[in-house]
Write a protein that holds these residues in place. Structure first.
Motif, PDB file in Angstrom:
ATOM      1  N   LEU A  75      59.688  36.466  33.262  1.00  0.00           N
ATOM      2  CA  LEU A  75      60.315  37.283  32.210  1.00  0.00           C
ATOM      3  C   LEU A  75      60.262  36.590  30.850  1.00  0.00           C
ATOM      4  N   ALA A 112      57.255  38.295  42.483  1.00  0.00           N
ATOM      5  CA  ALA A 112      58.647  38.668  42.782  1.00  0.00           C
ATOM      6  C   ALA A 112      58.845  38.826  44.290  1.00  0.00           C
ATOM      7  N   VAL A 164      57.378  44.382  32.528  1.00  0.00           N
ATOM      8  CA  VAL A 164      57.285  43.524  33.711  1.00  0.00           C
ATOM      9  C   VAL A 164      58.638  43.504  34.436  1.00  0.00           C
ATOM     10  N   GLU A 165      59.712  43.421  33.652  1.00  0.00           N
ATOM     11  CA  GLU A 165      61.053  43.394  34.251  1.00  0.00           C
ATOM     12  C   GLU A 165      61.312  44.637  35.102  1.00  0.00           C
ATOM     13  N   ALA A 198      59.076  46.564  36.475  1.00  0.00           N
ATOM     14  CA  ALA A 198      58.201  46.548  37.658  1.00  0.00           C
ATOM     15  C   ALA A 198      58.794  45.658  38.751  1.00  0.00           C
ATOM     16  N   ILE A 199      59.347  44.508  38.337  1.00  0.00           N
ATOM     17  CA  ILE A 199      59.953  43.594  39.313  1.00  0.00           C
ATOM     18  C   ILE A 199      61.177  44.242  39.962  1.00  0.00           C
TER      19      ILE A 199
END
Lengths: 221, 221
Positions: free
Chosen positions: A169, A184, B177-178, B180-181
């Motif tokens: 992140l 992840a 990205v956050e 998606a995680i």
């Protein structure tokens, strides 16, 4: 009759320790197949998992037979009921090793772990292997004090997981969405390895002392 | 003595079913707190999890007491040993519900689930709740045929998980990205709910028939 019962019980504990060694190999080989990356090692971890599942079924059956035929009490009852749980935890670790190896296989010849996180994952796998070894050693030596060290080691896993979220992140992350998802999920699998090792140690302490260790670092997971 | 033993055994099964209902509520409330999003509901799921953990400990203790004091055999031994496992599976579902609620809380007032995946997650939570209800009903009615339907329902979960990976990795994905995680981990948690429900059904079938269901859709997980 009682002699043969004790032989069976000791045989069961030996088998349990043998299974723990196989799981240790599975976890360390899965991590190697991911970090090298190495397709043949990934395939081996995936195909060997059925052996661990078969051991799970066989050992659980032996535990149930001992319960049914010998009606154990006190420490022996605790040992056999705990063995059922330990075998389950070990089998789950084997499943997770196969999950890790499947991601390694899917991304081969690339590595699912980007360079910026190689060290993090390498250390996570070392910590997991150390945790399984500690669990196994404490079971073998019936050493509750050794098992109590597990919660301490688990703290390092928590830090490592936070570190890799920091990388994912952070503003320097340049990987794709796919890579972020791989990392992840892989991180989650390693975290679960550690949880299962803690659960094994918790049961070892229970077998030896008749009491579960207390505190937030010993969840019943 | 035997009468009181049967009362205890029936009381144990009643408590198990009560716990399953609480888990069903936890899963459905966690999903609601995620999709609304609703901070109070997320907080409630998180704080109620300790109640499920306490039930886990208490019910496991009651199972062990029955094993130690009554030395049951055959169907009753199967039932009590399986109950230990079912209680564990239910407690893990409660932990997972708390994990989901923690992600909901972390992203509040935003939703961790992007609009493009709302329907997917909404359906996943419905399927999970249906699976827990089916497991509980089959335990209550001692209905192995109903429990066998579980593997079928689980297929829908597999499809839903594949669908959401399709969205995440598709060219129309515009999230961070956050996000998606979050989605990858949430998907994993829902997948595990379903795995635990399948494991409960597997044990219910074992309690009733003395045999585990066979086939790849019934992993010992």
């Amino acid at each position: 009759m009682r002699a043969s019962y004790h032989e069976e019980l000791n045989g069961l504990l030996d088998s349990l320790q043998h299974m723990a060694v196989l799981v240790e190999v599975a976890v360390s080989e899965a991590a190697a197949s991911l970090l090298e990356p190495d397709l043949a090692r990934a395939e081996a971890v995936i195909s060997n998992d059925s052996q661990l599942d078969a051991m799970h079924e066989e050992l659980e059956y032996r535990c149930l037979s001992l319960l049914a035929l010998q009606a154990p009490v006190a420490g022996e009852l605790r040992t056999i009921v705990s063995a059922i749980r330990v075998v389950f935890e070990l089998a789950r670790m084997g499943d997770l090793a196969a999950h890790v190896a499947k991601i390694a296989r899917l991304r081969f010849p690339d590595s699912a772990v980007p360079d910026s996180l190689r060290e993090n994952f390498s250390r996570m796998s070392e910590v997991c292997v150390a945790m399984i070894q500690l669990a196994n050693q404490s079971l073998k030596d019936r050493d509750a004090v050794a098992a109590l060290r597990m919660a301490e080691i688990d703290h390092e896993m928590d830090h490592l997981r936070r570190d890799h979220f920091g990388v994912l992140l952070g503003k320097n992350w340049s990987g794709s969405v796919e890579q972020a998802i791989d990392v992840a999920l892989l991180g989650r699998y390693f975290e679960r390895f550690a949880d299962h090792a803690v659960a094994v140690a918790r049961r070892v302490i229970y077998i030896i002392t008749g009491q579960f260790p207390e505190g937030e670092e010993w969840p019943n997971a």
